[in-house]
Design a protein around this motif. Structure first.
Motif, PDB file in Angstrom:
ATOM      1  N   ASP A  19       8.174  -9.461  -8.290  1.00  0.00           N
ATOM      2  CA  ASP A  19       9.632  -9.614  -8.402  1.00  0.00           C
ATOM      3  C   ASP A  19      10.351  -8.807  -7.330  1.00  0.00           C
ATOM      4  O   ASP A  19      11.390  -9.222  -6.811  1.00  0.00           O
ATOM      5  N   LEU A  20       9.811  -7.644  -7.002  1.00  0.00           N
ATOM      6  CA  LEU A  20      10.470  -6.776  -6.029  1.00  0.00           C
ATOM      7  C   LEU A  20      10.614  -7.463  -4.673  1.00  0.00           C
ATOM      8  O   LEU A  20      11.700  -7.468  -4.080  1.00  0.00           O
ATOM      9  N   VAL A  21       9.543  -8.059  -4.172  1.00  0.00           N
ATOM     10  CA  VAL A  21       9.593  -8.687  -2.849  1.00  0.00           C
ATOM     11  C   VAL A  21      10.386  -9.989  -2.904  1.00  0.00           C
ATOM     12  O   VAL A  21      11.059 -10.358  -1.946  1.00  0.00           O
ATOM     13  N   GLU A  22      10.350 -10.664  -4.055  1.00  0.00           N
ATOM     14  CA  GLU A  22      11.187 -11.870  -4.204  1.00  0.00           C
ATOM     15  C   GLU A  22      12.666 -11.482  -4.125  1.00  0.00           C
ATOM     16  O   GLU A  22      13.468 -12.168  -3.458  1.00  0.00           O
ATOM     17  N   ASP A  23      13.044 -10.387  -4.785  1.00  0.00           N
ATOM     18  CA  ASP A  23      14.428  -9.892  -4.693  1.00  0.00           C
ATOM     19  C   ASP A  23      14.783  -9.523  -3.253  1.00  0.00           C
ATOM     20  O   ASP A  23      15.883  -9.810  -2.774  1.00  0.00           O
ATOM     21  N   PHE A  24      13.861  -8.864  -2.585  1.00  0.00           N
ATOM     22  CA  PHE A  24      14.087  -8.450  -1.197  1.00  0.00           C
ATOM     23  C   PHE A  24      14.338  -9.661  -0.299  1.00  0.00           C
ATOM     24  O   PHE A  24      15.235  -9.655   0.552  1.00  0.00           O
ATOM     25  N   GLN A  25      13.558 -10.718  -0.512  1.00  0.00           N
ATOM     26  CA  GLN A  25      13.726 -11.928   0.309  1.00  0.00           C
ATOM     27  C   GLN A  25      15.088 -12.564   0.058  1.00  0.00           C
ATOM     28  O   GLN A  25      15.743 -13.038   0.994  1.00  0.00           O
ATOM     29  N   LEU A  26      15.512 -12.599  -1.202  1.00  0.00           N
ATOM     30  CA  LEU A  26      16.847 -13.125  -1.513  1.00  0.00           C
ATOM     31  C   LEU A  26      17.926 -12.272  -0.848  1.00  0.00           C
ATOM     32  O   LEU A  26      18.901 -12.800  -0.290  1.00  0.00           O
ATOM     33  N   ALA A  27      17.762 -10.945  -0.900  1.00  0.00           N
ATOM     34  CA  ALA A  27      18.754 -10.051  -0.299  1.00  0.00           C
ATOM     35  C   ALA A  27      18.806 -10.222   1.218  1.00  0.00           C
ATOM     36  O   ALA A  27      19.885 -10.166   1.822  1.00  0.00           O
ATOM     37  N   LEU A  28      17.652 -10.466   1.844  1.00  0.00           N
ATOM     38  CA  LEU A  28      17.635 -10.713   3.285  1.00  0.00           C
ATOM     39  C   LEU A  28      18.414 -11.976   3.639  1.00  0.00           C
ATOM     40  O   LEU A  28      19.101 -12.036   4.665  1.00  0.00           O
ATOM     41  N   ARG A  29      18.298 -12.984   2.787  1.00  0.00           N
ATOM     42  CA  ARG A  29      19.063 -14.219   3.024  1.00  0.00           C
ATOM     43  C   ARG A  29      20.561 -13.921   3.042  1.00  0.00           C
ATOM     44  O   ARG A  29      21.308 -14.476   3.857  1.00  0.00           O
ATOM     45  N   LEU A  30      21.012 -13.075   2.127  1.00  0.00           N
ATOM     46  CA  LEU A  30      22.438 -12.738   2.064  1.00  0.00           C
ATOM     47  C   LEU A  30      22.855 -11.867   3.247  1.00  0.00           C
ATOM     48  O   LEU A  30      23.981 -11.982   3.739  1.00  0.00           O
ATOM     49  N   LEU A  31      21.956 -11.020   3.692  1.00  0.00           N
ATOM     50  CA  LEU A  31      22.247 -10.210   4.872  1.00  0.00           C
ATOM     51  C   LEU A  31      22.426 -11.114   6.097  1.00  0.00           C
ATOM     52  O   LEU A  31      23.298 -10.863   6.939  1.00  0.00           O
ATOM     53  N   ALA A  32      21.605 -12.170   6.186  1.00  0.00           N
ATOM     54  CA  ALA A  32      21.678 -13.089   7.321  1.00  0.00           C
ATOM     55  C   ALA A  32      22.811 -14.096   7.177  1.00  0.00           C
ATOM     56  O   ALA A  32      23.409 -14.525   8.170  1.00  0.00           O
ATOM     57  N   ALA A  41       2.355  -6.989   2.744  1.00  0.00           N
ATOM     58  CA  ALA A  41       1.397  -7.179   3.848  1.00  0.00           C
ATOM     59  C   ALA A  41       1.599  -8.532   4.515  1.00  0.00           C
ATOM     60  O   ALA A  41       1.576  -8.651   5.748  1.00  0.00           O
ATOM     61  N   VAL A  42       1.801  -9.584   3.695  1.00  0.00           N
ATOM     62  CA  VAL A  42       2.051 -10.916   4.255  1.00  0.00           C
ATOM     63  C   VAL A  42       3.368 -10.927   5.019  1.00  0.00           C
ATOM     64  O   VAL A  42       3.471 -11.460   6.134  1.00  0.00           O
ATOM     65  N   PHE A  43       4.404 -10.321   4.434  1.00  0.00           N
ATOM     66  CA  PHE A  43       5.717 -10.241   5.072  1.00  0.00           C
ATOM     67  C   PHE A  43       5.605  -9.532   6.430  1.00  0.00           C
ATOM     68  O   PHE A  43       6.182  -9.965   7.438  1.00  0.00           O
ATOM     69  N   ARG A  44       4.850  -8.417   6.442  1.00  0.00           N
ATOM     70  CA  ARG A  44       4.699  -7.641   7.676  1.00  0.00           C
ATOM     71  C   ARG A  44       3.972  -8.471   8.741  1.00  0.00           C
ATOM     72  O   ARG A  44       4.331  -8.436   9.925  1.00  0.00           O
ATOM     73  N   GLU A  45       2.927  -9.212   8.330  1.00  0.00           N
ATOM     74  CA  GLU A  45       2.213 -10.078   9.264  1.00  0.00           C
ATOM     75  C   GLU A  45       3.155 -11.118   9.858  1.00  0.00           C
ATOM     76  O   GLU A  45       3.116 -11.400  11.062  1.00  0.00           O
TER      77      GLU A  45
END
Length: 615
Positions: free
Chosen positions: A391-404, A493-497
């Protein structure tokens, strides 16, 4: 052509590589060396043909594009004169450069997930009383959901047929389409179909711009032509019109497996009729053992192989008592191969040389559990993009969308719902401020970690860097239980790759919008990772492994129970052909005698008609 390269090419391959002007159609079977031929033709054009032009080489997978770029590394700066990538990737580049002609400013924000598209449509329906009434007439929730899916398919069909659906005559279809489009534009977003449709419009609605692209990309090479749809063919035809006919298409109709996406071999046939190309067939198989080729020929009696490897290989069937036992048999055989190897596989058999394929992800669930229990390293790709486990990384991805994209109403609402915020304030022009306001309304500390991650990212003003954000996520995960912590670390790790992969291609022009768009297109994914590959057949397209297991080979699973018509069953057979020909040496097909159905009952299973091809 380089003499050393010419000496290793077959006579048919040399014809293709030496071809310069005029249309060319190449029918290339599995393992026939088509990627190599495509690469060497690009090399030949760039080094042997004078003039100021670029080569446009469009592949079906990012893996094939990566492989071609690596093979051309020795060309140095000359390689920069070739765009090598997917058609969607090329269209994204066109829209970044020329999108203002169709109303796009900057990098298009892509909604790649089906659930996002469904939510956009549902919000649009709510604002149209006629559509609300139409949906209410369906009665129960299952029928309503089916209706929404039908409407989504309408929308995709309309967009993927820009010529035959240039005018939407059906009133209901037009209202559904307009409601969806209004919702997408309200969130400043576009879908995959838009990339093709809008690029087509850029080219045909702006003649001078269309001519500019035609003069620039004087040589166009298309891979996997059997899987084109009308929109793809329309874009390519628009690029190769007005006297510019140096178009090469490579494909194999027997490997067409995307009919559900309105793709099919008919556009490859249309190319043959409309361009009258020179035709070359590649019928050798330099990839697979004799056992694999024999099985492929039983699946398709028209598959003729002029030359093949002098390696016997092996094809076997594994029968489990149930799906759990089936998974155990697969993993036991994997462990045996790791231990003793096989005479037909060069060197030791490692997990990365092996793959387990399923017609759908559900056929692989028990296999994944067994791999995990036995600590056999594996990775999975069951859809176009990595699906977050935490859930943490899913939230982070959603937040990145809003940042962009602060106008992204859909994902703003999704994040608010995940954090239990009932009242949604207006989306701020500053995405970080909006995420902060959401976090202030929650009681959990997960949202605080997301805010810290975003703050770490924007703290560096000289360049875009996501690494501080990843570090914040991992620091928060360290206080979690072991299982939850591992899920976060795997997702990060996948995100970083993906971030590293993007930076290698972006150079000094990195932007968050461009990264997320590249991520949506799968450009940032590594084509292969360490461990046994756990893949759907569609995700395995274009890949190859020494050892392949095809799990769940029972009637109703493979072929899929939804395949009713003759054409659908033919496509299922092509799916089986593609699955089998991913193997270089050993092929195993497995099925359970009994399976627990989703509703809890055990149901007897019967071997797939494709397994009978082994007898």
């Amino acid at each position: 052509m380089n003499s050393s390269i010419a000496a290793t090419l077959s006579s048919e391959q040399r014809i293709i590589v030496d071809h310069v002007d005029g249309p060319l159609l190449v029918v290339a079977g599995p393992g026939s060396g088509k990627t190599r031929v495509l690469t060497e033709r690009i090399r030949s054009l760039l080094t042997g043909v004078p003039g100021h032009f670029r080569v446009l080489a469009l592949t079906f997978t990012n893996k094939a594009a990566d492989e071609m770029r690596e093979r051309l590394q020795d060309l140095g700066v000359l390689r920069d004169r070739a765009f090598i990538g997917t058609l969607h990737g090329f269209c994204l580049e066109v829209l970044i450069e020329r999108g203002k002609f169709v109303g796009i400013e900057g990098t298009p924000n892509i909604f790649e997930q089906i659930k996002d598209r469904r939510d956009v449509l549902l919000r649009g329906i709510e604002e149209d009383p006629l559509l609300v009434a139409e949906l209410d007439s369906e009665g129960d929730s299952k029928s309503r959901a089916g209706k929404v899916d039908d409407w989504l398919n309408w929308i995709s069909y309309i967009k993927s047929h820009p010529i035959t659906c240039a005018v939407i005559e059906d009133e209901m279809a037009r209202r559904v389409f307009d409601a969806y489009e209004a919702g997408m534009r309200a969130s400043n977003a576009y879908d995959f179909d838009d990339l093709l449709l809008l690029t087509y419009r850029v080219i045909i609605e702006n003649p001078s711009l269309g001519n500019l692209y035609r003069r620039l990309y004087q040589y166009v090479c298309i891979d996997e032509a059997q899987d084109m749809n009308e929109a793809q063919y329309a874009v390519i035809s628009a690029l190769c019109s007005g006297g510019f006919r140096n178009l090469m298409m490579v494909g194999d109709p027997r490997q067409s497996i995307y009919g559900f996406n309105t793709s099919g071999p008919e556009y490859m046939h249309r190319f043959g009729e409309e361009f009258s190309p020179k035709r070359v067939e590649l019928t050798a198989n330099y990839r697979s053992s004799q056992a694999v080729v024999r099985l492929a020929q039983k699946l398709d009696s028209n598959y003729m192989v002029a030359m093949q490897l002098p390696i016997a290989g092996r094809a076997e069937v594994l029968v489990g008592r149930d799906e759990i036992n089936e998974a155990r048999l697969i993993c036991e055989e994997l462990e045996r191969l790791f231990l003793v190897g096989d005479r037909d596989v060069e060197g030791a058999i490692t997990p990365s040389k092996c793959a387990v394929l399923g017609r759908t992800r559900f056929a692989l669930l028990k296999v994944e559990g067994e791999l995990k229990q036995r600590s056999i390293p594996y990775y999975k790709r069951l859809s176009a993009n990595h699906e977050n486990e935490s859930d943490l990384v899913e939230d982070f991805q959603l937040a990145l969308r809003l940042l962009a994209n602060p106008r992204d109403r859909l994902h703003a609402a999704s994040l608010a719902k995940r954090w239990g915020v009932s009242q949604l304030s207006a989306v701020d022009v500053d995405g970080l401020s909006y995420v902060r306001s959401l976090s202030a309304s929650t009681t959990g500390d997960r949202s605080v970690a997301i805010v810290r991650a975003l703050e770490g990212i924007i703290k560096i003003t000289s360049r875009l860097d996501l690494m501080p954000g990843f570090a914040e996520l991992e620091a928060y995960a360290d206080a979690m239980s072991e299982e939850d912590r591992l899920a976060v670390y795997e997702d990060v790790a996948v995100f970083r790759e993906e971030w590293d992969q993007y930076l290698r291609s972006a150079g000094g022009s990195a932007s968050l919008s461009a990264f997320l768009s590249s991520k949506a297109l799968g450009v940032t994914q590594k084509s292969a990772r360490e461990g046994v590959a756990l893949l759907t057949v569609h995700a395995a397209k274009g890949l190859e492994f020494d050892v392949v297991f095809v799990a769940g080979m029972a009637e109703g699973t493979f072929p899929d129970w939804r395949a009713k018509t003759q054409s659908q069953l033919q496509e299922e057979s092509r799916n089986a052909f593609v699955a089998v020909t991913r193997s270089k040496r050993l092929i195993y097909m497995s099925y359970p005698l009994s399976r627990i159905m989703p509703w809890g009952d055990a149901r007897r299973q019967y071997p797939s008609r494709f397994i009978e091809s082994l007898s």
